[in-house]
Scaffold this motif. Structure first.
Motif, short mmCIF file in Angstrom:
data_model
loop_
_atom_site.label_atom_id
_atom_site.label_comp_id
_atom_site.label_asym_id
_atom_site.label_seq_id
_atom_site.Cartn_x
_atom_site.Cartn_y
_atom_site.Cartn_z
N ARG A 31 25.05 -16.54 92.00
CA ARG A 31 24.87 -15.09 91.92
C ARG A 31 24.67 -14.61 90.49
O ARG A 31 23.87 -13.71 90.23
N VAL A 32 25.37 -15.22 89.54
CA VAL A 32 25.24 -14.80 88.14
C VAL A 32 23.82 -15.05 87.62
O VAL A 32 23.26 -14.22 86.89
N VAL A 33 23.22 -16.19 87.99
CA VAL A 33 21.86 -16.50 87.51
C VAL A 33 20.79 -15.93 88.44
O VAL A 33 19.60 -16.11 88.20
N ASN A 34 21.22 -15.22 89.50
CA ASN A 34 20.29 -14.61 90.46
C ASN A 34 19.45 -15.66 91.18
O ASN A 34 18.27 -15.43 91.51
N GLY A 35 20.03 -16.81 91.45
CA GLY A 35 19.31 -17.86 92.13
C GLY A 35 18.16 -18.40 91.30
O GLY A 35 18.17 -18.34 90.06
N PHE A 36 17.16 -18.92 91.98
CA PHE A 36 15.99 -19.51 91.32
C PHE A 36 14.85 -18.48 91.25
O PHE A 36 14.84 -17.50 92.00
N SER A 37 13.91 -18.72 90.38
CA SER A 37 12.71 -17.88 90.35
C SER A 37 11.93 -18.06 91.64
O SER A 37 11.79 -19.18 92.16
N ASN A 38 11.38 -16.96 92.16
CA ASN A 38 10.54 -16.99 93.36
C ASN A 38 9.06 -17.14 93.03
O ASN A 38 8.24 -17.19 93.96
N LEU A 39 8.70 -17.23 91.76
CA LEU A 39 7.31 -17.01 91.36
C LEU A 39 6.58 -18.25 90.90
O LEU A 39 5.44 -18.16 90.41
N LEU A 40 7.18 -19.41 91.06
CA LEU A 40 6.55 -20.65 90.61
C LEU A 40 6.04 -21.43 91.82
O LEU A 40 6.80 -22.06 92.53
N THR A 42 15.23 -12.43 84.46
CA THR A 42 16.14 -13.14 85.36
C THR A 42 16.74 -12.22 86.41
O THR A 42 16.82 -12.57 87.59
N ASP A 43 17.16 -11.04 86.02
CA ASP A 43 17.84 -10.14 86.95
C ASP A 43 16.89 -9.47 87.94
O ASP A 43 17.34 -8.87 88.92
N GLN A 44 15.58 -9.57 87.69
CA GLN A 44 14.60 -8.95 88.59
C GLN A 44 13.86 -9.99 89.45
O GLN A 44 13.12 -9.61 90.36
N ASP A 45 14.04 -11.27 89.18
CA ASP A 45 13.31 -12.33 89.88
C ASP A 45 14.29 -13.36 90.41
O ASP A 45 14.88 -14.11 89.64
N GLY A 46 14.48 -13.36 91.72
CA GLY A 46 15.42 -14.30 92.31
C GLY A 46 15.96 -13.77 93.62
O GLY A 46 15.22 -13.22 94.45
N LEU A 47 17.26 -13.88 93.81
CA LEU A 47 17.88 -13.43 95.05
C LEU A 47 17.69 -11.93 95.26
O LEU A 47 17.48 -11.48 96.38
N THR A 48 17.75 -11.17 94.17
CA THR A 48 17.67 -9.72 94.29
C THR A 48 16.28 -9.23 94.67
O THR A 48 16.12 -8.10 95.14
N SER A 49 15.27 -10.07 94.49
CA SER A 49 13.89 -9.66 94.79
C SER A 49 13.31 -10.42 95.98
O SER A 49 12.11 -10.31 96.26
N LEU A 50 14.14 -11.16 96.69
CA LEU A 50 13.64 -12.05 97.75
C LEU A 50 13.15 -11.29 98.98
O LEU A 50 12.19 -11.69 99.63
#
Length: 286
Positions: A173-182, A241-249
């Motif tokens: 949760r702290v790292v917001n998961g992995f990037s969704n954009l690669l 980081t905070d805009q790309d990951g679990l929060t933007s899935l």
């Protein structure tokens, strides 16, 4: 919990460390009882009372033989360590190019929502641990478990954290998961290393002797070409980081199916690469 054993992780570690005759383990050398594995690849029999509950997350694409080999080996290994666990395999519908980060994020959310796990281990489909004493648990810091990969004769570079990575729920949760954009091969593990460093979580890595993994040979996946743009994307992805990951899935994919197969939970999704990148153009082209 059924058939809880009066042991804990430290007891099991000490038991394994006292085995001076331990050798590298093969695919069929550890005892296993597949009949005790519940649909969806969950195991809750004969677990240590104070052991962590572990979710194994495997992003998958077009490697059925390897998947079958690795999943069976994991059941043997985890049962020998008296862990309660579940195995989750996420797959992206063809012809969309493979996106390892997005697949791991989706599988993490599925596992978290249904299993309340303590530890999440993100596991490549072609790696087999060769040491029974290599415990599949999380620590206070993110832990790079595959510290020796036979494909590379060690590690390809010092900051490499690909292969097998253990994160507890707070870490994810702290790292917001992995990037969704690669999309395509490469990049998601390097970006995760940056996230862990930028969030000051620290990182542990087991010794090469314990963290030794055998890489199963395979050809390049037809849906996973090398991502030649990944290096250009690192700088902007690191800033978001905070805009790309679990929060933007949400809204980036469609869940097609979740199947409770005999040895794992299969999560099948689809997404459109062009639409995903367009929705995040401020990040991709920022």
């Amino acid at each position: 919990m059924d058939n809880v054993l009066p042991c804990n992780v430290e007891d099991r570690l000490q038991e394994l460390l006292l085995d001076d005759e331990e050798t590298n383990i093969g695919n069929d050398e550890l005892p296993v009882t597949f009949k005790d594995v519940q649909p969806g690849g969950k195991y809750v029999q004969k677990c240590c009372a104070f052991a962590q509950k572990v979710a194994i997350i495997i992003p998958y694409g077009d490697r059925k033989e390897q998947l079958d080999t690795v999943v069976r080996h994991l059941h043997r290994l985890l049962q020998s360590q008296h862990l309660c666990y579940g195995i989750y395999v996420s797959e992206l519908a063809y012809p969309t190019v493979f996106n390892k980060g997005l697949l791991m994020n989706v599988a993490y959310l599925t596992a978290r929502d249904e299993g309340h796990y303590d530890c999440y281990i993100f596991h490549d489909v072609d790696l087999i641990s060769q040491k029974e004493r290599h415990l599949y648990i999380c620590g206070e810091k993110p832990n790079h478990m595959s510290s020796f990969n036979t494909k590379f004769g060690g590690l390809p570079y010092i900051k490499y954290i690909g292969g097998v990575l253990a994160l507890n729920d707070t870490h994810v949760r702290v790292v917001n998961g992995f990037s969704n954009l690669l999309f395509g091969w490469g990049g998601e593990d390097d970006v995760m290393e940056m996230r862990i460093a930028d969030k000051h979580l620290g990182l542990t890595r087991v010794s090469a002797d314990i963290g030794r993994y055998k890489a199963l040979p395979h050809d390049r996946d037809k849906g996973n070409p090398v991502n030649n743009d990944r290096y250009k994307m690192y700088r902007t992805l690191r800033k978001h980081t905070d805009q790309d990951g679990l929060t933007s899935l949400a809204g980036l994919y469609e869940l097609l199916k979740v199947e409770r197969r005999p040895l794992y939970t299969w999560i099948y999704i689809k997404c459109n690469k062009t639409e995903v990148l367009q929705k995040n153009k401020n990040i991709v082209f920022g």
